[in-house]
Design a protein around this motif. Structure first.
Motif, mmCIF file in Angstrom:
data_model
loop_
_atom_site.group_PDB
_atom_site.id
_atom_site.type_symbol
_atom_site.label_atom_id
_atom_site.label_comp_id
_atom_site.label_asym_id
_atom_site.label_seq_id
_atom_site.Cartn_x
_atom_site.Cartn_y
_atom_site.Cartn_z
ATOM 1 N N GLN A 1 -0.829 -5.983 6.852
ATOM 2 C CA GLN A 1 -0.890 -4.668 6.205
ATOM 3 C C GLN A 1 -1.246 -3.570 7.203
ATOM 4 O OE1 GLN A 1 -3.552 -5.797 2.891
ATOM 5 N NE2 GLN A 1 -1.878 -5.243 1.514
ATOM 6 N N TYR A 2 -2.146 -3.863 8.114
ATOM 7 C CA TYR A 2 -2.456 -2.879 9.162
ATOM 8 C C TYR A 2 -1.214 -2.580 10.000
ATOM 9 C CZ TYR A 2 -7.545 -2.305 8.819
ATOM 10 O OH TYR A 2 -8.813 -1.942 8.419
ATOM 11 N N ALA A 3 -0.482 -3.622 10.370
ATOM 12 C CA ALA A 3 0.732 -3.423 11.165
ATOM 13 C C ALA A 3 1.771 -2.632 10.380
ATOM 14 C CB ALA A 3 1.302 -4.780 11.590
ATOM 15 N N ILE B 1 0.850 -1.188 0.000
ATOM 16 C CA ILE B 1 0.000 0.000 0.000
ATOM 17 C C ILE B 1 0.885 1.237 0.000
ATOM 18 C CG2 ILE B 1 -1.795 1.309 1.203
ATOM 19 C CD1 ILE B 1 -2.732 -1.277 2.483
ATOM 20 N N SER B 2 0.779 2.051 -1.033
ATOM 21 C CA SER B 2 1.587 3.268 -1.101
ATOM 22 C C SER B 2 1.083 4.279 -0.074
ATOM 23 C CB SER B 2 1.519 3.886 -2.505
ATOM 24 O OG SER B 2 2.117 3.030 -3.453
ATOM 25 N N ASN B 3 2.007 4.797 0.723
ATOM 26 C CA ASN B 3 1.625 5.763 1.755
ATOM 27 C C ASN B 3 1.907 7.182 1.247
ATOM 28 O OD1 ASN B 3 0.996 7.169 4.034
ATOM 29 N ND2 ASN B 3 2.450 6.156 5.373
ATOM 30 N N ILE B 4 0.969 7.703 0.462
ATOM 31 C CA ILE B 4 1.091 9.075 -0.029
ATOM 32 C C ILE B 4 0.837 10.073 1.100
ATOM 33 C CG2 ILE B 4 0.232 10.715 -1.772
ATOM 34 C CD1 ILE B 4 1.665 8.367 -2.948
ATOM 35 N N ALA B 5 0.308 9.597 2.203
ATOM 36 C CA ALA B 5 -0.057 10.473 3.323
ATOM 37 C C ALA B 5 1.123 10.784 4.243
ATOM 38 C CB ALA B 5 -1.185 9.842 4.139
ATOM 39 N N LEU B 6 2.350 10.465 3.843
ATOM 40 C CA LEU B 6 3.507 10.762 4.677
ATOM 41 C C LEU B 6 3.559 12.233 5.063
ATOM 42 C CD1 LEU B 6 6.296 8.699 2.861
ATOM 43 C CD2 LEU B 6 5.307 8.216 5.107
#
Length: 311
Positions: A200-202, A39-44
């Motif tokens: 994935q949650y972790a 899952i790409s974390n664009i919310a960094l």
């Protein structure tokens, strides 16, 4: 020109490069963990911003720097879990959800500061304090080396320890094996009993925590206050470092360190007779050049794999 070289090869520049690279390193490793989880974390960017604001506010009102730092990391971790929930439970696109969280963080932090302090700019009127620095007895007296290493912020040392930690996590632990398996082939991972969603949650929670630590450093290590939108694109640059580093811990480490050095160079050159417009573009220009080189390298590799000679 000689003065530019004097700046680049000075101990002050090297010390600044380590300090400036700190948020890039932490956010980049947060992005790497998320990418490995699939899952790409664009919310960094938003996670860093929320952590920076929360940390400064909690530390200022409670009088505890440690509580402020932990609160900032906790908020960023919750945003990581929220991104995971939006993607896994509601089927939202990770990119769009990440952009939405970035916008939410920008607006929410500005609103919180204005509501609590009646200030649209930041928390400069609130005494938030700073996280401790780490003196190195025996090393601080060594010329150049002591000036560069001794007295760095605690989070800077944590950032540099993150590289071996993530490498160990990925390649020496069961969780790391599960994380990489889930990110590469989730159906195959599920078929052998790996709890895909739980992993994935972790992964997204750890990603948010690392980004939160980066944000806390900006408002409580870099300076002792929060400024509206103070992340200034660092989350996106960190995400670029993830891909430039080839999704490998040490590659990401070098890429993030390079981006930090570019920003430190811009800061140092600002003290010389160099046009400020040119100086301010250095980190972003380096990001574009690095991504262009990454795309060219991937294209060349793909062409090479397609040629009969390579078969």
């Amino acid at each position: 020109m000689s003065s530019v070289f004097d700046v680049v090869f000075s101990s002050a520049f090297l010390a600044a490069a380590l300090r400036v690279a700190t948020p890039y390193l932490l956010a980049a490793f947060g992005g790497l963990v998320a990418e490995r989880a699939g899952i790409s974390n664009i919310a960094l960017e938003g996670q860093m911003l929320a952590a920076a604001c929360t940390g400064a506010l909690v530390a200022g009102y409670s009088g505890s720097v440690a509580l402020g730092a932990l609160s900032g990391i906790a908020v960023a971790t919750l945003l990581g879990l929220l991104l995971a929930a939006l993607r896994l439970e509601l089927g939202a696109d990770a990119i769009i959800a990440g952009i939405g969280l970035n916008l939410l963080a920008s607006g929410a932090t500005a609103y919180a500061v204005y509501t609590l302090l009646d200030d649209k700019g930041g928390t400069s009127g609130l005494d938030s304090g700073t996280l401790p620095t780490v003196p190195l007895p025996g090393i601080e007296s060594i010329p150049v080396l002591g000036d560069v290493l001794s007295g760095q912020n605690l989070i800077t040392w944590l950032a540099f320890l993150t590289a071996p930690f993530v490498a160990w996590l990925f390649y020496r632990t069961t969780f790391g094996f599960h994380l990489r398996a889930v990110g590469e082939m989730p159906d195959a991972a599920a078929s052998v009993g790996i709890p895909v969603r739980r992993v994935q949650y972790a992964g997204l929670a750890l990603s948010g925590a690392l980004a939160g630590l980066a944000g806390v450093f900006l408002s409580m290590g870099y300076v002792s206050f929060f400024v509206r939108d103070m992340t200034a694109g660092r989350g996106f640059i960190a995400l670029a470092a993830v891909f430039l580093g080839g999704l490998r811990p040490w590659g990401v480490f070098l890429a993030a360190l390079g981006f930090g050095a570019a920003e430190a160079l811009a800061v140092q050159l600002g003290t010389l007779d160099v046009p400020p417009q040119l100086v301010s573009t250095i980190p972003y220009a380096m990001t574009l050049v690095a991504l262009a080189l990454y795309a060219w390298r991937r294209k060349r590799r793909g062409v090479g794999e397609a040629t009969p000679a390579s078969l």
